[in-house]
Enzyme design. Sequence first.
Site, mmCIF file in Angstrom:
data_model
loop_
_atom_site.group_PDB
_atom_site.id
_atom_site.type_symbol
_atom_site.label_atom_id
_atom_site.label_comp_id
_atom_site.label_asym_id
_atom_site.label_seq_id
_atom_site.Cartn_x
_atom_site.Cartn_y
_atom_site.Cartn_z
ATOM 1 N NE ARG A 134 6.396 20.835 -38.720
ATOM 2 C CZ ARG A 134 7.198 21.817 -39.142
ATOM 3 N NH1 ARG A 134 8.217 21.527 -39.947
ATOM 4 N NH2 ARG A 134 6.988 23.067 -38.772
ATOM 5 C CB ILE A 144 3.102 24.806 -39.895
ATOM 6 C CG1 ILE A 144 3.132 23.512 -39.066
ATOM 7 C CG2 ILE A 144 4.315 24.901 -40.791
ATOM 8 C CD1 ILE A 144 3.156 22.246 -39.922
ATOM 9 C CB SER A 145 4.164 26.008 -34.286
ATOM 10 O OG SER A 145 3.167 26.987 -34.101
ATOM 11 C CE LYS A 146 12.075 26.685 -33.742
ATOM 12 N NZ LYS A 146 13.022 27.547 -32.988
ATOM 13 C CG PHE A 149 2.759 31.440 -31.130
ATOM 14 C CD1 PHE A 149 2.087 30.412 -31.784
ATOM 15 C CD2 PHE A 149 3.686 31.113 -30.166
ATOM 16 C CE1 PHE A 149 2.331 29.091 -31.473
ATOM 17 C CE2 PHE A 149 3.951 29.783 -29.839
ATOM 18 C CZ PHE A 149 3.263 28.768 -30.503
#
Length: 273
Positions: free
Chosen positions: A88, A114-116, A265
């Site tokens: 990541r 960038i999402s969790k 989001f």
Amino acid sequence: MTRRHGPSAPRFPLPLDKLGSKSGSPATREPLRPQRLLREAAQDAARLATPSGLGLDSALVRQRMVERLRAEGLRCEPVFAAMLQVPRHAFVDTALVGQAYEDTSLPIGLGQTISKPSVVARMIELLYGGESARRHGHLGKVLEVGTGCGYQTALLARLGRRVVSIERLRPLFDKATANLATWRLDSVRLVHGDGMLGHGPNAPFDSIIAAAGGDAVPQAWLDQLAVGGRLVAPMHHAASGGQILMVVDRTATGWQRSQHEGVHFVPLKSGVL
């Protein structure tokens, strides 16, 4: 998780054996070298400003992230296997690599994130619950709406047969293209376009996943979902005023919807920039 790279510069006072004996004359004492210390300090500063990735490249770092996700109740082993393979930190900005394996979203520019890891894992876990994925053991042909920096794209490439990923913002499209170039993912097609329109030329899709939330699922996505396929996307929830994960399954007779946990989001938008 914050990591420091390289040794710290020596701190004063130095031991007597480095300074020379108190009883010795100034001529016999080891001279202090401030110019050497300044050079070392500059080298340390450069290492902190431009992390080398040392330590973050270790599989153990990703293993710890996966174990935390397991402890939170996630159970999709294919997702965990992909997360163990994809670093990541290679998809986040240099200044944020120290937080790459924390369960947090991170800015990637232009108001996007960038999402969790936990949210990425949960959404793909939900995709695996679809009829097609259960039957074939993989996500099949995948449409990803919102490429962002390309991290989730790299995961999906290991979990599906083919991935079409759409990004409406040209700078992010270029960033994802650069991030994914070294992976040589022949099964991935990146598209600079309006994600709300889906991608008709490659439809139908067995799996559709979106990284932005709107008021309703676009009709184009529903039309492009294959029979037996599943769609997972954040959607506005009128009762709470926030967003939830919406799951849509397409059957031979129509579409079945189910609502899941709350999320947050960026808003789903149309158009290309």
